[in-house]
Design an enzyme around this catalytic site. Sequence first.
Site, PDB file in Angstrom:
ATOM      1  N   ASN A 180      54.163  44.397  40.108  1.00  0.00           N
ATOM      2  CA  ASN A 180      53.134  43.660  40.832  1.00  0.00           C
ATOM      3  C   ASN A 180      53.339  42.184  40.496  1.00  0.00           C
ATOM      4  OD1 ASN A 180      50.774  42.460  41.672  1.00  0.00           O
ATOM      5  ND2 ASN A 180      49.427  44.012  40.784  1.00  0.00           N
ATOM      6  N   HIS A 223      43.489  43.278  48.938  1.00  0.00           N
ATOM      7  CA  HIS A 223      43.014  44.125  47.828  1.00  0.00           C
ATOM      8  C   HIS A 223      42.984  45.604  48.228  1.00  0.00           C
ATOM      9  CE1 HIS A 223      40.884  40.388  46.084  1.00  0.00           C
ATOM     10  NE2 HIS A 223      41.955  40.646  45.359  1.00  0.00           N
ATOM     11  N   GLU A 241      45.225  49.624  40.341  1.00  0.00           N
ATOM     12  CA  GLU A 241      46.185  49.475  41.443  1.00  0.00           C
ATOM     13  C   GLU A 241      47.529  50.112  41.079  1.00  0.00           C
ATOM     14  OE1 GLU A 241      45.368  45.350  41.194  1.00  0.00           O
ATOM     15  OE2 GLU A 241      44.499  45.241  43.194  1.00  0.00           O
TER      16      GLU A 241
END
Length: 398
Positions: A8, A184, A382
Amino acid sequence: MPHALTLNAGSSSLKFGFFELGDLQGEPQSRILGLVERIGQGERAHIKAKGADGQVLLDQEYGRNHVPDHGTALARVVDFLREQRPDARLAAVGHRVVHGGPDYAEPTRLTPPVMDRLAQFEPLAPLHQPHNLSGARAALELFPDAIQVACFDTAFHRHHPWVNDTFAIPRKFYDQGVRRYGFHGLSYQYISETLEKTAPHLHSGRTIVAHLGNGASMCALMGGRSVASSMGFSALDGLPMGSRCGQLDPGVLLYMLMNEGMTPKEIEDVLYRQSGLLGLSGLSNDMRTLEAAGTEPAREAIDYFVFRIRRELGALAAALGGISTLVFCGGIGENSAHIREKVCEGMGWIGMELDTGRNLRGERIISTDLSRVRILVIPTNEEIVIARAARDSLAGAG
Ligand code: AMP
């Protein structure tokens, strides 16, 4: 046993996760989570990593210029992982990619044509997409035999109704891709799937999720699917954030351009890096610092943040035709009882009643037993969403 790496990449950071995928049927098991910060020319980068039990495995600062870019950061992460887990067989790499444009509504295998298409979305997310893709290029070189999967922050919102996908400007812009994408999405997907597993009666209802972190947005879920989001074309719209402005009258941009004579780059810098909590407080983009400061501008910055959340809550409830559940997540949503209390204050008219004791203790359910709206705090994740996509892609390739 196959393993997956999740990546990420932010503008100057790289979050990573190392997962065991077992027989590709069950939940990926997180073994190592870490972060490289301050990637860039002239910076002293810092790498931290923890094991599944929270034990610190690495906490090291590098010399200036030792980690000048994301490719070097990834090479450092790989050195560390090889040292920790020499047995590892990296079968899949999952990437968070901010923008999937109008095309991608599902996790997608990264092939050269897909990389080319994603590069075309760089102008839509100039501060995120180039870093996401440079991380992906570095991983493709380092792990040519692993499956590489992109997971998009926009994908979860791609089925919005048209009225919520467009702006009222000439149609040609819509056709060019100027749309309300929403972001998001990996966080909202995690919350939706967690509700489905742990509270199916809530999942099937009308839920508003407030992802309140350094980046902040809100999302309306109907039966677990996104129908509206506070973020739009870019990751600037909606709520004010650490240093991003949130909703802004486009007339302000014209004023900056025409009256102040600012260049597009200068405006970009103001809107992305000098606004939000930082711009209003003149002190910091960090909520903890503002809560501790207690100065008038810090209080006003917090008041504005809370006001916009409450306003968006009303708007999203109207888009849903009601609200049965409110979920807080993100660094502020998960940790600040003070902000949660201010958001819920006087919201009895919409059926929300906070239990202040539960809220202060940081329990999962923080509404009273009589509250018509269930108010929850769910730590988001996530990385596991990316790891699940990597597992599924590997199972599908089986
Ligand atoms: P994230 O981007 O999700 O990591 O969230 C970062 C934000 O969460 C920063 O503004 C932090 O100050 C804020 N945050 C983290 N812990 C706390 C806390 N205990 N109280 C208030 N804000 C917090």
